[in-house]
Design an enzyme around this catalytic site. Sequence first.
Site, PDB file in Angstrom:
ATOM      1  N   LEU A 115       0.873  -1.167   0.000  1.00  0.00           N
ATOM      2  CA  LEU A 115       0.000   0.000   0.000  1.00  0.00           C
ATOM      3  C   LEU A 115       0.911   1.219   0.000  1.00  0.00           C
ATOM      4  O   LEU A 115       1.944   1.230   0.670  1.00  0.00           O
ATOM      5  CB  LEU A 115      -0.893   0.040   1.249  1.00  0.00           C
ATOM      6  N   ASP A 116       0.516   2.235  -0.742  1.00  0.00           N
ATOM      7  CA  ASP A 116       1.276   3.485  -0.708  1.00  0.00           C
ATOM      8  C   ASP A 116       1.233   4.047   0.703  1.00  0.00           C
ATOM      9  O   ASP A 116       0.322   3.753   1.475  1.00  0.00           O
ATOM     10  CB  ASP A 116       0.655   4.503  -1.668  1.00  0.00           C
ATOM     11  N   ALA A 117       2.184   4.895   1.025  1.00  0.00           N
ATOM     12  CA  ALA A 117       2.236   5.489   2.358  1.00  0.00           C
ATOM     13  C   ALA A 117       0.960   6.251   2.687  1.00  0.00           C
ATOM     14  O   ALA A 117       0.551   6.315   3.850  1.00  0.00           O
ATOM     15  CB  ALA A 117       3.442   6.413   2.477  1.00  0.00           C
ATOM     16  N   ASP A 118       0.292   6.807   1.667  1.00  0.00           N
ATOM     17  CA  ASP A 118      -0.917   7.588   1.920  1.00  0.00           C
ATOM     18  C   ASP A 118      -2.198   6.811   1.604  1.00  0.00           C
ATOM     19  O   ASP A 118      -3.257   7.392   1.436  1.00  0.00           O
ATOM     20  CB  ASP A 118      -0.875   8.915   1.158  1.00  0.00           C
ATOM     21  N   THR A 119      -2.102   5.482   1.538  1.00  0.00           N
ATOM     22  CA  THR A 119      -3.264   4.620   1.351  1.00  0.00           C
ATOM     23  C   THR A 119      -3.397   3.729   2.578  1.00  0.00           C
ATOM     24  O   THR A 119      -2.399   3.233   3.101  1.00  0.00           O
ATOM     25  CB  THR A 119      -3.108   3.738   0.087  1.00  0.00           C
TER      26      THR A 119
END
Length: 176
Positions: free
Chosen positions: A22-26
Amino acid sequence: RPDLSSVLPLPWQKSLHPVGRLDADTTGLLLFSRDGDLTHRLLHPKYVVEREYVADVENAVDADALGAQLAEGIETIEDGEPLIVQGKLLGVSGQTVRLVVTEGKYRMVRRVLANAGHPVVRLHRTRYGAVVLDELEIEEGEAVEIEGGPLEWALGLRAEPAPPTGQERDASRRAA
């Protein structure tokens, strides 16, 4: 920022690897496995494993138009090459969109929605195949073993024969 070692129990850290990322902002569901073949099947597009997301987006959403765009495919760029990504719109409530994709490339959902005119403000993965986050009854940052139906689904996926490659399908058609 926190990394996986801050959430995984210590005994799991040495035996498990993440299935994608997962992306850091997801936020949302992230699976781990110790089985390389299962991981490959969970990640590779030819196995068509659905990932479901809820996204808060910018701009007013016309559900019919966005649904049609996703079904037809939205162009994005992957490794400098154009790529058409299809998805399925499950619902829209205001500026919150629920959708399913079967590819999990780097920031794919964010890129696809942005290219459809709806940059993502917040993105949350709620399902990976038959593993549904809400059914796990865990808090953010917790880790649990899957069991029951989701585990049976994963084991079934591992046992399925691989779909034929394009070359194998072509050879089969020529032989018939």
